[in-house]
Motif scaffolding. Structure first.
Motif, PDB file in Angstrom:
ATOM      1  N   ARG A  46       0.830  -1.215   0.000  1.00 56.52           N
ATOM      2  CA  ARG A  46       0.000   0.000   0.000  1.00 56.52           C
ATOM      3  C   ARG A  46       0.859   1.258   0.000  1.00 56.52           C
ATOM      4  NH1 ARG A  46      -5.457  -0.786   2.039  1.00 56.52           N
ATOM      5  NH2 ARG A  46      -5.820  -2.984   2.451  1.00 56.52           N
ATOM      6  N   ARG A  83      -9.558 -14.663  15.142  1.00 57.13           N
ATOM      7  CA  ARG A  83      -8.525 -13.675  14.777  1.00 57.13           C
ATOM      8  C   ARG A  83      -8.097 -12.940  16.044  1.00 57.13           C
ATOM      9  NH1 ARG A  83     -10.334 -10.362   9.485  1.00 57.13           N
ATOM     10  NH2 ARG A  83      -8.116 -10.018   9.320  1.00 57.13           N
ATOM     11  N   GLY A 113      -7.396  -3.707   9.643  1.00 55.22           N
ATOM     12  CA  GLY A 113      -7.421  -2.316   9.142  1.00 55.22           C
ATOM     13  C   GLY A 113      -7.083  -1.292  10.222  1.00 55.22           C
ATOM     14  N   SER A 115      -8.329  -1.075  12.958  1.00 53.88           N
ATOM     15  CA  SER A 115      -9.573  -0.645  13.618  1.00 53.88           C
ATOM     16  C   SER A 115      -9.465  -0.843  15.130  1.00 53.88           C
ATOM     17  CB  SER A 115     -10.773  -1.426  13.060  1.00 53.88           C
ATOM     18  OG  SER A 115     -10.591  -2.806  13.290  1.00 53.88           O
ATOM     19  N   ALA A 145      -8.943   2.346  10.755  1.00 52.03           N
ATOM     20  CA  ALA A 145     -10.287   2.484  10.183  1.00 52.03           C
ATOM     21  C   ALA A 145     -11.350   2.943  11.170  1.00 52.03           C
ATOM     22  CB  ALA A 145     -10.699   1.155   9.572  1.00 52.03           C
ATOM     23  N   ALA A 147     -13.692   2.853  14.664  1.00 54.95           N
ATOM     24  CA  ALA A 147     -14.261   1.833  15.553  1.00 54.95           C
ATOM     25  C   ALA A 147     -14.342   0.473  14.857  1.00 54.95           C
ATOM     26  CB  ALA A 147     -15.649   2.277  15.994  1.00 54.95           C
ATOM     27  N   ILE A 149     -15.871  -2.624  13.821  1.00 57.75           N
ATOM     28  CA  ILE A 149     -17.303  -2.899  13.673  1.00 57.75           C
ATOM     29  C   ILE A 149     -17.720  -4.133  14.470  1.00 57.75           C
ATOM     30  CG2 ILE A 149     -19.111  -3.458  11.981  1.00 57.75           C
ATOM     31  CD1 ILE A 149     -17.276  -1.766   9.963  1.00 57.75           C
ATOM     32  N   GLN A 150     -16.868  -5.157  14.465  1.00 60.41           N
ATOM     33  CA  GLN A 150     -17.228  -6.414  15.146  1.00 60.41           C
ATOM     34  C   GLN A 150     -17.350  -6.236  16.658  1.00 60.41           C
ATOM     35  OE1 GLN A 150     -14.863  -5.867  12.947  1.00 60.41           O
ATOM     36  NE2 GLN A 150     -14.272  -7.674  11.761  1.00 60.41           N
ATOM     37  N   GLY A 186     -13.421   7.865  14.780  1.00 65.96           N
ATOM     38  CA  GLY A 186     -12.646   8.199  15.973  1.00 65.96           C
ATOM     39  C   GLY A 186     -11.169   8.395  15.676  1.00 65.96           C
TER      40      GLY A 186
HETATM   41  C1  HXC Z   1     -13.216  -3.669  11.386  1.00 65.99           C
HETATM   42  C2  HXC Z   1     -12.347  -3.027   9.377  1.00 65.99           C
HETATM   43  C3  HXC Z   1     -12.921  -1.757   9.519  1.00 65.99           C
HETATM   44  C4  HXC Z   1     -13.656  -1.477  10.696  1.00 65.99           C
HETATM   45  C5  HXC Z   1     -11.855  -1.812   7.657  1.00 65.99           C
HETATM   46  N1  HXC Z   1     -11.698  -3.016   8.211  1.00 65.99           N
HETATM   47  N2  HXC Z   1     -12.608  -1.026   8.424  1.00 65.99           N
HETATM   48  N3  HXC Z   1     -12.491  -3.969  10.304  1.00 65.99           N
HETATM   49  N4  HXC Z   1     -13.784  -2.482  11.589  1.00 65.99           N
HETATM   50  N5  HXC Z   1     -14.177  -0.286  10.925  1.00 65.99           N
HETATM   51  C6  HXC Z   1     -10.932  -4.131   7.692  1.00 65.99           C
HETATM   52  C7  HXC Z   1     -11.428  -4.638   6.359  1.00 65.99           C
HETATM   53  O1  HXC Z   1     -12.465  -5.561   6.544  1.00 65.99           O
HETATM   54  C8  HXC Z   1     -10.154  -5.274   5.827  1.00 65.99           C
HETATM   55  O2  HXC Z   1      -9.991  -6.519   6.474  1.00 65.99           O
HETATM   56  C9  HXC Z   1      -9.052  -4.378   6.323  1.00 65.99           C
HETATM   57  O3  HXC Z   1      -9.618  -3.689   7.428  1.00 65.99           O
HETATM   58  C10 HXC Z   1      -8.610  -3.358   5.305  1.00 65.99           C
HETATM   59  O4  HXC Z   1      -9.752  -2.632   4.842  1.00 65.99           O
HETATM   60  P1  HXC Z   1      -9.960  -2.258   3.287  1.00 65.99           P
HETATM   61  O5  HXC Z   1     -11.310  -1.702   3.152  1.00 65.99           O
HETATM   62  O6  HXC Z   1      -9.571  -3.424   2.449  1.00 65.99           O
HETATM   63  O7  HXC Z   1      -8.845  -1.137   3.093  1.00 65.99           O
HETATM   64  P2  HXC Z   1      -8.906   0.205   2.223  1.00 65.99           P
HETATM   65  O8  HXC Z   1      -9.474  -0.103   0.881  1.00 65.99           O
HETATM   66  O9  HXC Z   1      -7.555   0.804   2.297  1.00 65.99           O
HETATM   67  O10 HXC Z   1      -9.942   1.141   2.980  1.00 65.99           O
HETATM   68  C11 HXC Z   1      -9.679   1.581   4.265  1.00 65.99           C
HETATM   69  C12 HXC Z   1     -10.910   2.343   4.813  1.00 65.99           C
HETATM   70  C13 HXC Z   1     -12.162   1.450   4.679  1.00 65.99           C
HETATM   71  C14 HXC Z   1     -11.072   3.650   4.040  1.00 65.99           C
HETATM   72  C15 HXC Z   1     -10.596   2.693   6.274  1.00 65.99           C
HETATM   73  O11 HXC Z   1     -11.872   0.136   5.149  1.00 65.99           O
HETATM   74  C16 HXC Z   1     -13.332   1.997   5.422  1.00 65.99           C
HETATM   75  O12 HXC Z   1     -13.969   2.963   4.985  1.00 65.99           O
HETATM   76  N6  HXC Z   1     -13.649   1.327   6.543  1.00 65.99           N
HETATM   77  C17 HXC Z   1     -14.794   1.742   7.374  1.00 65.99           C
HETATM   78  C18 HXC Z   1     -14.465   2.997   8.147  1.00 65.99           C
HETATM   79  C19 HXC Z   1     -15.518   3.362   9.162  1.00 65.99           C
HETATM   80  O13 HXC Z   1     -16.640   3.714   8.798  1.00 65.99           O
HETATM   81  N7  HXC Z   1     -15.190   3.146  10.423  1.00 65.99           N
HETATM   82  C20 HXC Z   1     -16.105   3.337  11.572  1.00 65.99           C
HETATM   83  C21 HXC Z   1     -15.949   4.784  12.020  1.00 65.99           C
HETATM   84  S1  HXC Z   1     -17.041   5.185  13.291  1.00 65.99           S
HETATM   85  P3  HXC Z   1      -9.316  -7.776   5.783  1.00 65.99           P
HETATM   86  O14 HXC Z   1      -9.553  -8.860   6.730  1.00 65.99           O
HETATM   87  O15 HXC Z   1      -9.999  -7.953   4.464  1.00 65.99           O
HETATM   88  O16 HXC Z   1      -7.870  -7.421   5.643  1.00 65.99           O
HETATM   89  C22 HXC Z   1     -16.075   5.629  14.557  1.00 65.99           C
HETATM   90  C23 HXC Z   1     -16.847   6.200  15.725  1.00 65.99           C
HETATM   91  C24 HXC Z   1     -15.957   6.686  16.831  1.00 65.99           C
HETATM   92  O17 HXC Z   1     -14.914   5.520  14.545  1.00 65.99           O
HETATM   93  C25 HXC Z   1     -16.607   7.766  17.619  1.00 65.99           C
HETATM   94  C26 HXC Z   1     -16.514   9.104  16.902  1.00 65.99           C
HETATM   95  C27 HXC Z   1     -17.104  10.265  17.628  1.00 65.99           C
END
Ligand code: HXC
Length: 530
Positions: A46, A83, A113, A115, A145, A147, A149-150, A186
């Protein structure tokens, strides 16, 4: 009856074996955990470094002490029991930068990621707490990434704990965030609560909701870079104060930044040795600042001429470029410089400039960094756009920040200082300890042409020769109301100095203020307009 998922034995438990075998097992387990090979391939593919590679670059050689390496998440369901990588996606500990203690965490994007789940969060809480206990800076390398999700609400609550600690540490220890990957939710909000956000161009993004959610909610198609890349946050939003070319550059910036900061707000920044003489005259200053009040020039040349070795670190150099905020040294002591920039929007103050400078003034104040303000300001930017966007409320932040600052404060008027904007720019009336003028200055409520049009409108309308009369009135206004000597007579400046002496005067004045002890009345906290 619902069957409980079976808790696996601790991964690192070697079973019942002798001491020597246990020691060998421990060494192997740690070696295995430190092995970056699997992460390396994924991260390098990457275009990024691994978390451990980043820490190696950031910290002095062999100074990193890792904690919680053996920690694994305790989550069940959603396939999580299968995992359970060691470290749980974040490397934490402490080390040294140029011999000075710092606490660190680095997200490991190769684990889910980067996370954040409950265990990941607890590891960060622990180093945040240690940094506060030890009174040392906290540096976070973010590549995650948001929070996990799981882990559901446990993950969200983990962020709550990080935010609370960010805020408790604010104004006590420096907190620096290096953004080195996609940082969502976050992972973007916690850095926003820290003192400095350094973003690495092309690989770092920051957004609250990612492109997929944006598309689902509004139908808008946007890339991660367009949504929250370094150019967006460096130029438009002002979220990132420093933009790095690449990761090595980002780490070098963090190390440089630390050189201007104390370990905590009870200390002063370290003194940096220099061969640049304190009494070095600066004759070029008179050439660098043109006497003609409307002529543009780059105030960064002025800063370079005055400060030690011509070196400074500009903060938010791409955002609100009509004001320059920079760290520099004078006689080896760190100073924060705020300067109007006449080459951008004529150096007027607008909302963005006021917010940028207000934040910088408060950062300097909290970390005992004296303020040097270089004034060349024609006024606030007029117009409905600014007024409707809250110029009064948001512009007041800079005024508030200066009035509230208790560090040594010295201002120098470089050329013109008009109206409210002059008063805001650390005039004596808002509490600057010393203010100096140059003989070429114009200080007034407004420029002479505009002033004559307002106060002599009737006379000019009635005049047979308005052009001649206007020029007489302009000249009378300039002599009677704009002279720096008038300011000196009335005590609005402490002295009129030869521009060439400016460096010497600043160093001498800051020296006398070194132990300034401004006592403020006790209060819970002020109520800065936000
Ligand atoms: C668990 C996650 C994850 C998440 C990504 N992964 N986001 N696992 N929880 N939030 C995992 C994917 O399944 C994948 O696992 C690996 O991380 C890499 O992700 P990719 O999508 O393949 O990478 P990339 O294309 O580079 O994209 C990265 C990303 C995208 C832009 C971060 O993954 C994304 O948009 N994720 C969701 C982000 C999000 O909405 N997060 C929640 C925020 S809410 P494998 O096993 O395939 O390698 C939050 C609230 C806090 O944080 C409080 C705020 C006030």
């Amino acid at each position: 009856m619902r069957k409980e998922p079976k808790r696996p034995p601790p991964r690192d438990w070697p079973g019942v074996i002798g001491t020597a075998a246990r020691l060998t097992h421990l060494a192997r387990a740690k070696e295995r955990n430190r092995n970056v090979a699997p992460a390396e391939a994924a991260q390098h593919a990457r275009g990024k470094l691994t978390a451990r590679e980043r820490l190696t670059l950031l910290l002095d050689e062999d100074s990193f002490v890792e904690i919680d390496q053996l920690r694994r998440h305790q989550a069940y369901g959603m396939g999580m029991e299968k995992r359970r990588p060691p470290s749980d996606g974040v490397i934490t500990g402490w080390g040294r930068v140029n011999g000075r203690k710092v606490f660190v965490f680095a997200h490991d994007f190769s684990v889910l990621g980067g996370s954040l789940g409950a265990t990941f969060a607890k590891k960060i809480h622990k180093v945040q707490d240690l940094a506060m206990l030890a009174g040392a800076p906290m540096i976070g390398i973010n590549d995650g990434a948001g929070a996990r999700i799981q882990e559901g609400v446990n993950a969200l609550a983990g962020y709550g704990g990080i935010f609370t600690r960010n805020v408790r540490a604010s104004g006590i220890i420096p907190q620096i965030s290096l953004m080195a990957g996609p940082c969502a939710g976050g992972a973007a909000y916690s850095p926003a609560l820290t003192d400095f956000v350094v973003m690495v161009a092309d690989i770092a993004n920051m957004f609250v909701t990612g492109p997929d959610v944006v598309r689902a909610v509004s139908g808008e198609e946007v890339t991660t870079e367009q949504l929250g890349g370094a150019s967006v946050h460096g130029r438009k939003s002002g979220v990132a104060q420093l933009i790095a070319r690449d990761e090595k550059d980002g780490i070098a910036i963090v190390r440089e930044l630390l050189g201007y900061l104390p370990a905590n707000s009870r200390e002063r920044p370290p003194r940096r040795m220099t061969t640049d003489a304190a009494d070095r005259p600066c004759p070029r200053l008179s050439e660098l600042v043109p006497a003609e009040p409307r002529k543009a020039y780059d105030v960064k040349h002025v800063i370079r001429e005055m400060v030690d070795d011509g070196e400074f670190l500009e903060i938010s150099d791409r955002w609100a470029r009509n004001i320059v905020c920079a760290f520099a040294h004078l006689d080896g002591y760190a100073v924060g410089i705020v300067a109007n920039q006449p080459s951008v929007m004529a150096g007027t103050l607008n909302i963005a400039a006021a917010e940028k400078a207000a934040r910088f003034v408060r950062t300097c104040d909290t970390f005992n960094i004296p303020l040097v303000t270089l004034v060349d300001v024609p006024g606030f930017l007029p117009g409905t756009a600014q007024e409707h966007d809250g110029l009064i409320r948001r512009g007041a932040k800079l005024l508030y920040a200066y009035c509230d600052a208790s560090v040594p404060r010295v201002s120098v008027i470089l050329r013109k200082a008009y109206g409210g904007a002059y008063i805001v720019m650390d005039s004596k009336s808002v509490g600057s300890d010393f203010s100096f003028a140059w003989p070429t200055n114009e200080v007034a409520v407004m420029g002479s042409q505009a002033a004559v049009e307002v106060i002599h409108a009737k006379e000019l309308r009635a005049s047979d020769d308005p052009a001649t009369r206007r020029s007489e009135l302009v000249s009378a206004y300039e002599t009677q109301l704009m002279s720096p000597y008038l300011c000196a007579e009335q005590g609005h400046v402490d002295d009129v100095i030869d521009p060439a002496e400016t460096r010497t005067v600043l160093i001498r004045t800051l020296d006398v203020l070194r132990d300034k002890n401004a006592v403020r009345p006790l209060r819970k906290h002020g109520n800065i307009p936000l």
